[in-house]
Design an enzyme around this catalytic site. Structure first.
Site, PDB file in Angstrom:
ATOM      1  N   GLU A 108      43.772   6.761  23.344  1.00 47.77           N
ATOM      2  CA  GLU A 108      42.392   6.381  23.701  1.00 47.77           C
ATOM      3  C   GLU A 108      41.495   7.600  23.535  1.00 47.77           C
ATOM      4  O   GLU A 108      41.932   8.723  23.784  1.00 47.77           O
ATOM      5  CB  GLU A 108      42.301   6.014  25.197  1.00 47.77           C
ATOM      6  CG  GLU A 108      43.027   4.793  25.620  1.00 47.77           C
ATOM      7  CD  GLU A 108      43.096   4.700  27.148  1.00 47.77           C
ATOM      8  OE1 GLU A 108      43.053   5.733  27.841  1.00 47.77           O
ATOM      9  OE2 GLU A 108      43.191   3.577  27.638  1.00 47.77           O
TER      10      GLU A 108
ATOM     11  N   LYS B  10      39.050  10.424  24.633  1.00 41.97           N
ATOM     12  CA  LYS B  10      38.847  11.048  25.943  1.00 41.97           C
ATOM     13  C   LYS B  10      37.335  11.134  26.179  1.00 41.97           C
ATOM     14  O   LYS B  10      36.634  11.950  25.573  1.00 41.97           O
ATOM     15  CB  LYS B  10      39.469  12.449  25.976  1.00 41.97           C
ATOM     16  CG  LYS B  10      39.416  13.084  27.344  1.00 41.97           C
ATOM     17  CD  LYS B  10      40.230  14.354  27.370  1.00 41.97           C
ATOM     18  CE  LYS B  10      40.329  14.948  28.765  1.00 41.97           C
ATOM     19  NZ  LYS B  10      39.057  15.281  29.369  1.00 41.97           N
TER      20      LYS B  10
ATOM     21  N   ASP C  52      33.781  11.859  27.741  1.00 43.17           N
ATOM     22  CA  ASP C  52      33.331  13.061  28.435  1.00 43.17           C
ATOM     23  C   ASP C  52      32.328  12.703  29.531  1.00 43.17           C
ATOM     24  O   ASP C  52      31.117  12.790  29.347  1.00 43.17           O
ATOM     25  CB  ASP C  52      32.708  14.022  27.410  1.00 43.17           C
ATOM     26  CG  ASP C  52      32.743  15.445  27.906  1.00 43.17           C
ATOM     27  OD1 ASP C  52      33.365  15.694  28.957  1.00 43.17           O
ATOM     28  OD2 ASP C  52      32.151  16.314  27.244  1.00 43.17           O
TER      29      ASP C  52
ATOM     30  N   TYR D 158      40.330   3.162  32.245  1.00 42.88           N
ATOM     31  CA  TYR D 158      41.541   3.597  31.538  1.00 42.88           C
ATOM     32  C   TYR D 158      42.810   3.393  32.362  1.00 42.88           C
ATOM     33  O   TYR D 158      43.880   3.798  31.968  1.00 42.88           O
ATOM     34  CB  TYR D 158      41.440   5.040  31.032  1.00 42.88           C
ATOM     35  CG  TYR D 158      40.981   6.054  32.066  1.00 42.88           C
ATOM     36  CD1 TYR D 158      41.752   6.369  33.173  1.00 42.88           C
ATOM     37  CD2 TYR D 158      39.765   6.706  31.900  1.00 42.88           C
ATOM     38  CE1 TYR D 158      41.324   7.300  34.092  1.00 42.88           C
ATOM     39  CE2 TYR D 158      39.326   7.640  32.826  1.00 42.88           C
ATOM     40  CZ  TYR D 158      40.111   7.929  33.920  1.00 42.88           C
ATOM     41  OH  TYR D 158      39.682   8.843  34.842  1.00 42.88           O
TER      42      TYR D 158
ATOM     43  N   LYS E  23      42.676  18.113  23.013  1.00 47.21           N
ATOM     44  CA  LYS E  23      41.254  18.453  23.036  1.00 47.21           C
ATOM     45  C   LYS E  23      40.758  18.784  21.634  1.00 47.21           C
ATOM     46  O   LYS E  23      41.479  19.416  20.856  1.00 47.21           O
ATOM     47  CB  LYS E  23      41.023  19.668  23.947  1.00 47.21           C
ATOM     48  CG  LYS E  23      41.442  19.458  25.392  1.00 47.21           C
ATOM     49  CD  LYS E  23      40.506  18.553  26.153  1.00 47.21           C
ATOM     50  CE  LYS E  23      39.229  19.241  26.476  1.00 47.21           C
ATOM     51  NZ  LYS E  23      39.080  19.703  27.820  1.00 47.21           N
TER      52      LYS E  23
ATOM     53  N   CYS F 237      -1.141  36.494  22.600  1.00 51.41           N
ATOM     54  CA  CYS F 237      -0.686  35.147  22.245  1.00 51.41           C
ATOM     55  C   CYS F 237      -0.690  34.966  20.721  1.00 51.41           C
ATOM     56  O   CYS F 237      -1.706  35.245  20.073  1.00 51.41           O
ATOM     57  CB  CYS F 237      -1.606  34.136  22.919  1.00 51.41           C
ATOM     58  SG  CYS F 237      -1.361  32.456  22.340  1.00 51.41           S
TER      59      CYS F 237
ATOM     60  N   CYS G 202      -3.744  32.394  19.893  1.00 54.01           N
ATOM     61  CA  CYS G 202      -5.181  32.678  20.090  1.00 54.01           C
ATOM     62  C   CYS G 202      -5.481  34.160  20.292  1.00 54.01           C
ATOM     63  O   CYS G 202      -6.643  34.551  20.358  1.00 54.01           O
ATOM     64  CB  CYS G 202      -5.719  31.876  21.271  1.00 54.01           C
ATOM     65  SG  CYS G 202      -5.160  32.508  22.862  1.00 54.01           S
TER      66      CYS G 202
ATOM     67  N   CYS H  36       0.173  32.659  28.175  1.00 58.18           N
ATOM     68  CA  CYS H  36      -1.045  33.069  27.480  1.00 58.18           C
ATOM     69  C   CYS H  36      -2.192  32.889  28.469  1.00 58.18           C
ATOM     70  O   CYS H  36      -2.299  31.857  29.121  1.00 58.18           O
ATOM     71  CB  CYS H  36      -1.256  32.178  26.255  1.00 58.18           C
ATOM     72  SG  CYS H  36      -2.950  32.157  25.691  1.00 58.18           S
TER      73      CYS H  36
ATOM     74  N   CYS I  44      -7.225  28.800  23.800  1.00 55.77           N
ATOM     75  CA  CYS I  44      -5.991  28.727  23.025  1.00 55.77           C
ATOM     76  C   CYS I  44      -5.782  27.316  22.460  1.00 55.77           C
ATOM     77  O   CYS I  44      -5.736  26.342  23.219  1.00 55.77           O
ATOM     78  CB  CYS I  44      -4.814  29.111  23.922  1.00 55.77           C
ATOM     79  SG  CYS I  44      -3.263  29.160  23.041  1.00 55.77           S
TER      80      CYS I  44
END
Ligand code: IVH
Length: 680
Positions: A120, A122, A124, A232, A322, A414, A417, A432, A438
């Site tokens: 099956e 696995k 996560d 499972y 794994k 920045c 600007c 900024c 800006c």
């Protein structure tokens, strides 16, 4: 008698409705095969809720409405597992996998290649055990340490691929269904995107998102997120069925209404078969809707499983092969800084393109400067990059320092600007300071400025702002005052009348209050309350523009972060130029010195309102207290100056009395109100 019939009719209709919706949920969430359009489903659900609202005595625990019915819990109850929940040993290669089953076959005196293996994916996510009594969902528990877990029924009940009632007329007396709760990749991406927009919690990967959702108190939050469940195995079981194989158990669980783990099948465990299976799963992995981090191999015969038993915490009949982590190394070519809508600068790495987990990666976020420092990164270094599924690649560590490594420095100005960049006190973020000039922040600032809570320019809505901004008609908040009738009248969907409405609402909004204007400027951390205090303290805009950090600190409730933001904002001359333009355009607040006509005799005090007031609304009482300089808080603490207790005052009053806080009834409050009112 007639009533009796009506009653039984009603409960028949009700039960049919429940059965129908549960069947539709099963088709949708377990079989991926919906048989009705969403609208029909929604209509049936609404009908069910209506029936339940009108006849609460009917409500059945099997009803799909009961999935989200639970209130947030205060703490997780510990629950002992009747049958221990085991974990799995890991194998990282074919050699290790095969050696594992070779040992098992030897112990069983069997030929290793003749043992049937059930494989099956696995999944996560996180392991959950769901207990059913007589086929009805009873409670759900996390794995915990394998012996004792935590009761997370409130959240697990909201997972719609889990039946509330098992789909059988002959349910087992007791059954623990064990499996994995996970979040599909697409749901995870959506959740994080939303969190980024709303400033919510961003999860590192779908597993953390699933675990975080299951391990929180509020079932409404769980219900709003797309969690799934795939079984499972089983734990405690008292029933008529007899199982010979692991695959029999899975088949049985599918008949009870659970979802099947895709790509699960049995094979005879020769090295070739293991190898073939691994390649099939590796291929299937990319297209699967959920993250998998390996394959679980189990000896299929339950009798053989029983003879092998387990050591420590894992069975001797199952192993997890794994997948290797999707990590690769590449060179850091450069770091660029992106400016977000709120002015925060985020470093983004430019990488030598590298193929990882099925895609070519050429950049990865670095979060902030603290992260760069933690990793010890320099431009030119070779880095390890991790990519899990569709998740944004992450820089793990420096693998090798570059020969001519260059430190990564936050720019002083920045990149969009040119305004000065400043660090927020106590935070990792750099910002900024050119809030009003800006381009990266402009659209957001204009929206905020015109909004209801700020300048309240009623006809200048978000959509219109977007259009005017994208056409370059308004580039900053001062440009609002030079919008011409023809600018709007010529836009699609607008005529002269609506253009006139917009201009009128701009005109009307020009007369405002100093605190409202200050809040509208969108200075970080300066909200409605803060702006009120600042306006009251300084009385006029010129004083605010030239105030020092120390002077801002004198204002009630202004701390160093806000004070620095204010100083940074007003140190940028171009912000001040925009403000001057706005004032020139006619924005005004009548008589600054008379901003708060009442004497602020309660300045620095915190008041709490509780219970029902007979002669005024809570909001009126709050506004009045605020006009006298008090802050109105929602809860009582040792710092509370006074509590006004109306009718039926409850815990806040009790707490105030316990803490010795001054309490005033409505009559006394009113007489104070009257006194103050006549002083105006
Ligand atoms: S079987 C005794 N099968 O992996 C058998 N576990 O690393 C116990 N997992 O705690 C587990 N998919 O949370 C099994 N198809 C699968 C699985 C699976 C994911 C998880 C489960 C377990 C962990 C062990």
């Amino acid at each position: 008698m007639a009533n009796e019939f009506a009653r039984s009719d009603l409960s028949r209709v009700y039960n049919q409705l429940i059965a129908r919706i549960n069947q539709w949920d099963h088709e949708y969430y377990a079989l991926d095969n919906p048989s009705v359009p969403d609208a029909e489903y929604d209509q049936a659900f609404r009908k069910l809720l209506e029936l339940e609202a009108a006849n609460p005595e009917l409500i059945s625990p099997e009803s799909p409405s009961q999935r989200v019915g639970a209130k947030p819990i205060a703490e997780f109850k510990k629950v002992a597992h009747k049958v221990r929940m085991l974990s799995l040993a890991n194998a990282f290669s074919l050699k290790e996998t095969y050696a594992f089953f070779e040992r098992a076959a030897k112990e069983l005196n069997l030929n290793r290649s003749s043992v049937q293996i059930f494989s099956e994916p696995k999944l996560d996510g996180l392991a959950i055990s769901i207990h059913y009594d007589n086929g009805i969902f009873s409670y759900a528990v996390t794995r915990g340490d394998g012996q004792v877990g935590e009761d997370v029924s409130h959240n697990i009940k909201t997972v719609r691929s889990i039946p509330i009632k098992l789909a059988t007329s002959d349910p087992p007396l007791k059954l623990d269904v064990r499996g994995e709760v996970f979040m599909p990749k697409a749901a995870f991406e959506k959740l994080n995107q939303l969190a980024l927009q709303n400033g919510g919690k961003v999860f590192v990967n779908p597993r953390n998102a699933a675990a975080g959702t299951v391990r929180q108190m509020n079932p409404k939050i769980a219900a709003s997120r797309d969690l799934r469940f795939i079984p499972y195995g089983i734990g405690e079981y008292e029933g008529e069925q007899h199982f010979k194989l692991q695959s029999d158990i899975i088949d049985y669980l599918i008949t009870l209404g659970f979802r099947k783990n895709p790509h699960s099948y049995a094979f005879l465990g020769s090295p070739d078969e293991f190898e073939k299976n691994y390649h099939i799963m590796e291929q299937a992995r990319e297209d699967m809707p959920m993250e998998i981090d390996g394959i679980v191999y189990k000896i299929n015969s339950l009798q053989l499983q029983k003879s092998l038993g387990f050591i420590a915490r894992s069975p001797k009949w199952a192993v997890a092969r794994k997948f290797p982590a999707k990590n690769v190394s590449t060179r850091l070519v450069d770091v660029e800084f992106q400016v977000g809508r709120t002015g925060v600068l985020t470093p983004v790495s430019r990488l030598e393109p590298v193929f990882v987990g099925g895609v070519t990666v050429s950049n990865a976020t670095l979060h902030n400067m603290d992260e760069i420092e933690r990793l010890g990164l320099c431009i030119g270094d070779r880095l390890e990059i991790h990519r899990a599924g569709d998740v944004i690649p992450k820089v793990v560590r420096v693998v090798e320092q570059g020969e001519h490594r260059k430190p990564i420095v936050m720019p002083a100005n920045c990149p969009v600007c040119g305004s000065k960049v400043e660090r927020t006190i106590g935070q990792a973020a750099y910002r900024c300071t050119g809030a009003l000039v800006c381009a990266a922040q402009a659209a957001e600032h204009i929206r905020h400025y015109a909004s209801r809570k700020c300048m309240n320019i009623t006809h200048l809505g978000v959509k219109l702002i977007e259009v005017l901004y994208s056409q370059g008609i308004i580039k900053n908040i001062a440009d609002i005052y030079s919008i011409k009738l023809s600018d709007i009248a010529s836009l699609e969907g607008h005529g002269e009348k609506s253009a006139r409405n917009v201009l009128d609402s701009i005109e009307t909004s020009k007369t405002t209050r100093l605190d409202v204007f200050l809040c509208a400027l969108g200075i970080p951390e300066v909200g409605e309350e803060g702006a009120k205090n600042i306006a009251w303290y300084f009385k006029n805009l010129d004083a605010i523009k030239s105030a020092s950090f120390e002077q801002f600190l004198q204002v009630p409730d202004v701390g160093p972060v806000t004070a620095k933001n204010l100083v940074d904002f007003f140190s940028e001359d171009r912000n001040k130029t925009i403000i001057d333009k706005i004032i020139k355009a006619g924005v005004n607040w009548p008589d600054e010195n008379d901003e708060h006509p009442r004497e602020r005799i309660l300045a620095g005090q915190t008041w709490v309102l509780t219970g029902t007031l007979e002669h005024m609304s809570r909001n009126e009482a709050k506004a009045f207290l605020e006009s006298l300089g008090a802050k109105v808080a929602g809860s009582v603490s040792g710092k509370t100056s006074c509590v006004v207790a109306g009718r039926d005052a409850g815990t806040k009053l009790t707490k105030a009395e316990a803490l010795g806080v001054r309490v005033m009834d409505e009559a006394t409050f009113l007489s104070e109100l009257h006194q103050q009112g006549s002083r105006r």
